[in-house]
Scaffold this motif. Structure first.
Motif, mmCIF file in Angstrom:
data_model
loop_
_atom_site.group_PDB
_atom_site.id
_atom_site.type_symbol
_atom_site.label_atom_id
_atom_site.label_comp_id
_atom_site.label_asym_id
_atom_site.label_seq_id
_atom_site.Cartn_x
_atom_site.Cartn_y
_atom_site.Cartn_z
ATOM 1 N N TYR A 288 0.833 -1.206 0.000
ATOM 2 C CA TYR A 288 0.000 0.000 0.000
ATOM 3 C C TYR A 288 0.872 1.263 0.000
ATOM 4 O O TYR A 288 0.559 2.238 -0.691
ATOM 5 C CB TYR A 288 -0.955 0.015 1.187
ATOM 6 C CG TYR A 288 -1.993 -1.077 1.144
ATOM 7 C CD1 TYR A 288 -2.571 -1.488 -0.053
ATOM 8 C CD2 TYR A 288 -2.403 -1.717 2.305
ATOM 9 C CE1 TYR A 288 -3.520 -2.500 -0.097
ATOM 10 C CE2 TYR A 288 -3.357 -2.739 2.275
ATOM 11 C CZ TYR A 288 -3.907 -3.123 1.071
ATOM 12 O OH TYR A 288 -4.839 -4.123 1.038
ATOM 13 N N HIS A 289 1.970 1.236 0.742
ATOM 14 C CA HIS A 289 2.888 2.372 0.744
ATOM 15 C C HIS A 289 3.500 2.567 -0.646
ATOM 16 O O HIS A 289 3.650 3.704 -1.108
ATOM 17 C CB HIS A 289 3.990 2.199 1.789
ATOM 18 C CG HIS A 289 3.546 2.416 3.187
ATOM 19 N ND1 HIS A 289 3.172 3.652 3.675
ATOM 20 C CD2 HIS A 289 3.389 1.561 4.218
ATOM 21 C CE1 HIS A 289 2.812 3.548 4.934
ATOM 22 N NE2 HIS A 289 2.932 2.287 5.297
ATOM 23 N N ALA A 290 3.854 1.466 -1.297
ATOM 24 C CA ALA A 290 4.416 1.554 -2.646
ATOM 25 C C ALA A 290 3.399 2.137 -3.618
ATOM 26 O O ALA A 290 3.726 3.018 -4.421
ATOM 27 C CB ALA A 290 4.874 0.167 -3.115
ATOM 28 N N GLU A 291 2.157 1.669 -3.535
ATOM 29 C CA GLU A 291 1.109 2.196 -4.407
ATOM 30 C C GLU A 291 0.869 3.676 -4.146
ATOM 31 O O GLU A 291 0.716 4.462 -5.087
ATOM 32 C CB GLU A 291 -0.198 1.431 -4.202
ATOM 33 C CG GLU A 291 -0.205 0.054 -4.802
ATOM 34 C CD GLU A 291 -1.508 -0.691 -4.538
ATOM 35 O OE1 GLU A 291 -2.338 -0.215 -3.726
ATOM 36 O OE2 GLU A 291 -1.700 -1.746 -5.153
ATOM 37 N N ASP A 292 0.831 4.071 -2.879
ATOM 38 C CA ASP A 292 0.634 5.480 -2.530
ATOM 39 C C ASP A 292 1.756 6.347 -3.099
ATOM 40 O O ASP A 292 1.498 7.420 -3.656
ATOM 41 C CB ASP A 292 0.571 5.679 -1.018
ATOM 42 C CG ASP A 292 -0.712 5.157 -0.402
ATOM 43 O OD1 ASP A 292 -1.671 4.873 -1.150
ATOM 44 O OD2 ASP A 292 -0.756 5.034 0.841
ATOM 45 N N LEU A 293 2.988 5.887 -2.955
ATOM 46 C CA LEU A 293 4.120 6.646 -3.464
ATOM 47 C C LEU A 293 4.047 6.771 -4.983
ATOM 48 O O LEU A 293 4.251 7.857 -5.530
ATOM 49 C CB LEU A 293 5.441 6.006 -3.043
ATOM 50 C CG LEU A 293 6.710 6.698 -3.558
ATOM 51 C CD1 LEU A 293 6.762 8.156 -3.085
ATOM 52 C CD2 LEU A 293 7.942 5.946 -3.101
ATOM 53 N N LEU A 294 3.738 5.687 -5.664
ATOM 54 C CA LEU A 294 3.636 5.745 -7.119
ATOM 55 C C LEU A 294 2.503 6.672 -7.557
ATOM 56 O O LEU A 294 2.638 7.402 -8.542
ATOM 57 C CB LEU A 294 3.458 4.346 -7.705
ATOM 58 C CG LEU A 294 4.694 3.451 -7.618
ATOM 59 C CD1 LEU A 294 4.360 2.035 -8.054
ATOM 60 C CD2 LEU A 294 5.827 4.018 -8.457
ATOM 61 N N ASP A 295 1.411 6.672 -6.823
ATOM 62 C CA ASP A 295 0.312 7.602 -7.121
ATOM 63 C C ASP A 295 0.763 9.052 -6.924
ATOM 64 O O ASP A 295 0.435 9.924 -7.739
ATOM 65 C CB ASP A 295 -0.905 7.318 -6.244
ATOM 66 C CG ASP A 295 -1.649 6.054 -6.635
ATOM 67 O OD1 ASP A 295 -1.409 5.529 -7.752
ATOM 68 O OD2 ASP A 295 -2.469 5.582 -5.821
ATOM 69 N N GLN A 296 1.500 9.311 -5.852
ATOM 70 C CA GLN A 296 1.994 10.668 -5.602
ATOM 71 C C GLN A 296 2.952 11.112 -6.701
ATOM 72 O O GLN A 296 2.899 12.257 -7.161
ATOM 73 C CB GLN A 296 2.686 10.740 -4.247
ATOM 74 C CG GLN A 296 1.757 10.630 -3.074
ATOM 75 C CD GLN A 296 2.499 10.524 -1.743
ATOM 76 O OE1 GLN A 296 3.719 10.557 -1.691
ATOM 77 N NE2 GLN A 296 1.752 10.397 -0.672
ATOM 78 N N ILE A 297 3.824 10.195 -7.133
ATOM 79 C CA ILE A 297 4.769 10.519 -8.194
ATOM 80 C C ILE A 297 4.021 10.790 -9.498
ATOM 81 O O ILE A 297 4.318 11.749 -10.215
ATOM 82 C CB ILE A 297 5.804 9.393 -8.377
ATOM 83 C CG1 ILE A 297 6.689 9.284 -7.143
ATOM 84 C CG2 ILE A 297 6.657 9.635 -9.624
ATOM 85 C CD1 ILE A 297 7.554 8.037 -7.106
#
Length: 125
Positions: free
Chosen positions: A59-68
């Motif tokens: 979930y943290h990885a997905e959140d970061l990719l969404d932010q990027i």
């Protein structure tokens, strides 16, 4: 996983796009064992805790990719609506952007967490 806009964003900001590739490979490798863990969590509480931790990292990885991706799209939209001088000022201010500086460390941390969890998996068999 990482769109072309995200990769372009990394390259324009001179960030290590190899980190995104490493993240993708790491997540794909762990994904291969998820089905087995899903079945084992029913009878093994330790597997359930491991799986919960792994999902949290995902979930943290997905959140970061969404932010990027959001930052990349915003940057692309701003670049399309600016003249040359405002683009130069925008580039200078974006190079000082704290978001850019934190991306690399956040991606590395996610990769480390996934690898740590991957190593713990051998104790759960």
């Amino acid at each position: 996983m990482a769109s072309s806009e995200v990769l372009d964003f990394f390259r324009r900001r001179k960030l290590d796009d190899g980190l995104l590739k490493n993240l993708k490979i790491t997540l794909l490798a762990v994904n291969a064992v998820l089905d087995d863990a899903e079945e084992k969590q029913i009878t093994n509480a330790a597997v359930k805790r491991w799986l919960d931790e792994l999902k949290d990292v995902f979930y943290h990885a997905e959140d970061l990719l969404d932010q990027i991706a959001t930052e990349a799209l915003q940057s692309k939209l701003e670049a399309g609506s600016q003249n040359f001088m405002t683009q130069v000022r925008g580039f200078i201010s974006s190079s000082l952007n704290p978001f850019d500086k934190g991306i690399t460390s956040r991606v590395k941390k996610i990769i480390e967490n996934v690898e740590l969890l991957q190593n713990k998996r051998s104790y759960l068999a």
